[in-house]
Design an enzyme around this catalytic site. Structure first.
Site, short mmCIF file in Angstrom:
data_model
loop_
_atom_site.label_atom_id
_atom_site.label_comp_id
_atom_site.label_asym_id
_atom_site.label_seq_id
_atom_site.Cartn_x
_atom_site.Cartn_y
_atom_site.Cartn_z
N GLU A 67 0.81 -1.22 0.00
CA GLU A 67 0.00 0.00 0.00
C GLU A 67 0.84 1.27 0.00
O GLU A 67 0.50 2.26 0.64
CB GLU A 67 -1.00 -0.01 1.17
CG GLU A 67 -2.16 -0.96 0.96
CD GLU A 67 -3.43 -0.56 1.69
OE1 GLU A 67 -3.62 0.64 1.95
OE2 GLU A 67 -4.23 -1.46 2.00
N HIS A 292 -2.12 -1.82 10.11
CA HIS A 292 -1.57 -3.17 10.23
C HIS A 292 -0.35 -3.12 11.15
O HIS A 292 0.24 -2.06 11.37
CB HIS A 292 -1.13 -3.72 8.87
CG HIS A 292 -2.27 -4.05 7.95
ND1 HIS A 292 -2.53 -5.34 7.53
CD2 HIS A 292 -3.21 -3.28 7.37
CE1 HIS A 292 -3.58 -5.34 6.74
NE2 HIS A 292 -4.02 -4.09 6.61
#
Length: 499
Positions: A67, A292
């Site tokens: 990402e 995360h």
């Protein structure tokens, strides 16, 4: 883009492993949640991530990030990590990029990106997966005489756990990833795959990547486990970006970020550590490094003579898995060259002991191989079932777009008739009807595109995966049958001898 500075001599000098010392390789993976304009505290978090990596007391060998959607963010990270990880690559793909990049201590000798055949739906812009052009990125490198294939990936996100419309997409992605990595496997290359797989260990996409490509999970193989025994990496209770709704569904979080590895026969790989090394918050701040958690794995690697590698290897793209058992599967006749009495008894006892140990070792290898075959067979069957279900969903989608195209075409004809025949309409109403006609025409053409092009692309991708799985299943049936004969015939002989 490959960043390789000229000063590679220091790394290239280390061309072989010291025979007395194992090579220690440290790997870090993190989904940084770097969506421009959407992700909170993006720039501050990226700076903190770079400081955390560069400030580690034990430098990393490879760092794999997901990402990283903005190329400028990649350039910022590469510049900040250049002193410890001077070699890097950013994988361009799709409209906004794959979001994947790899940073390495050693020079990258080859890079490749495999885009997946399906990756979400183009009209669901708020999901964004289709526009990202996701896939699996691969880099080859050599560290201290050991060849590495470093891969990173980010499977399609799960937006609704109870009604997961993208499950068959993730199965296709996992199948393609496992096949690509299995085909890329070399006899002297250690493969490390790390990234956000968006699935937990019990789910089919994870199992498909792991068992179909013969990977081991660093978290499973690590000697020590976290206190909770889960090692959750997303939607964890301690993360500042975890929503209350997510915690209601799963208070402990999910382990969806993984580090998998595959060792060749002539390289022994041992997992010394696999953990979540970073604090819950950026030091001095109220927010976390990402939504995360970072995952770290420390490997101890040593070259061997080919007898200390993975003792179970099941590959669909090579020869039979029994090739690794062939050397020990035959019992050689004992030879006694003269001598009687105690010497004969001693030799006989030693031979019997050796045979017993050899038989136990062979039984253990056969048992492990049997379990591996069953795991892979079950996974392939589950994946094939999901593909079949996905094809039914695609058929329903096709019927929906046919109905919508016909309905919109009728609406377009009615609007055209009203606009052309009614002279008494006011200017404002006419303008409104023309704008409405423009919208319905655009939507009609989009539905036609979905019918003729996209639906066919999605159908072919799932069908190709389903046929590939059927091919693998046929091969697994033969291997299971051969394994059954190997394990059942000796038992029958043993029982007849006992009688």
């Amino acid at each position: 883009m490959v960043e390789e500075p000229a000063e590679d001599a220091a790394v290239l000098k280390e061309s072989s492993i010291d025979e007395d010392n194992d090579l220690e390789v440290r790997v870090l993976t993190l989904n940084i949640w770097g969506i421009p304009g959407v992700s909170h505290d993006r720039e501050a978090r990226i700076n903190a991530i770079c400081q955390q990596i560069s400030g580690s007391s034990e430098p990393y060998s490879f760092v794999l990030l997901q990402e990283v959607w903005n190329p400028q963010d990649y350039k910022t990270i590469a510049a900040k990590l250049k002193d410890i990880l001077p070699h890097s690559h950013f994988f361009y793909s799709g409209v906004i990029g794959a979001g994947l990049c790899i940073f390495s201590k050693s020079p990258l000798t080859s890079v490749h990106f495999h885009p997946w055949s399906v990756n979400g739906l183009p009209h669901k812009i708020y999901h964004g997966d289709w526009w990202g052009g996701k896939g699996v990125g691969l880099c080859r490198t050599q560290l201290n005489g050991v060849n590495f294939l470093i891969a990173t990936t980010h499977l399609h996100a799960v937006y609704h756990h109870l009604q997961d419309e993208y499950l068959h997409h993730r199965v296709v992605q996992a199948y393609e990833t496992s096949q690509v990595l299995d085909w890329c496997a070399c006899p002297d290359t250690v493969i490390i795959l790390a990234g956000d797989l968006n699935c937990e260990p019990h789910e089919v996409p994870y199992r498909l990547i792991r068992y179909n490509a013969n990977f081991k999970d660093a978290f499973v193989e690590a000697p020590n486990k976290p206190v909770d025994g889960i090692g959750a990496t997303n939607e964890t209770p301690g993360n500042s970006y975890t929503s209350v709704a997510a915690l209601r569904l799963d208070p402990t979080g999910k382990r969806i970020d993984h580090i998998l590895y595959r060792a060749p026969r002539n390289v022994a790989v041992k997992v010394k550590l696999c953990d979540l090394p970073w604090p819950l918050r950026v030091p001095g701040s109220a927010f976390s490094f990402s939504d995360h958690e970072a995952v770290r794995a420390v490997f101890s690697i040593r070259k061997t003579d080919g007898t200390m590698g993975d003792d179970v290897a099941v590959s669909n793209n090579g020869s039979s898995p029994h090739r690794f058992l062939a050397q020990g599967s035959e019992t050689r006749p004992l030879a006694v060259n003269g001598g009687v009495g105690d010497k004969l008894k001693s030799n006989t006892a030693n031979n019997n002991s050796n045979n017993s140990l050899q038989h136990k070792s062979l039984q253990s290898a056969v048992s492990k191989l049997t379990v591996a075959l069953h795991q892979q067979t079950d996974t392939l069957l589950d994946a094939a079932a999901i593909c079949a279900q996905g094809r039914r969903a695609i058929d329903s989608s096709w019927n929906f777009y046919v109905f919508l195209t016909v309905a919109l075409t009728l609406v377009n004809l009615i609007l055209i008739g009203v606009i052309c025949e009614e002279d008494s309409l006011s200017t404002g109403l006419t303008f409104f009807l023309m704008m409405l006609l423009l919208v319905t025409v655009v939507v009609t053409f989009y539905c036609i595109w979905m019918l003729i092009i996209w639906n066919k692309m999605e159908r072919n991708a799932v069908l190709a995966t389903q046929l590939g799985l059927e091919c693998l299943l046929e091969d697994m049936r033969k291997k299971n049958a051969a394994q059954y004969q190997k394990t059942s015939v000796p038992d029958l002989r043993r029982s007849s001898n006992d009688k």
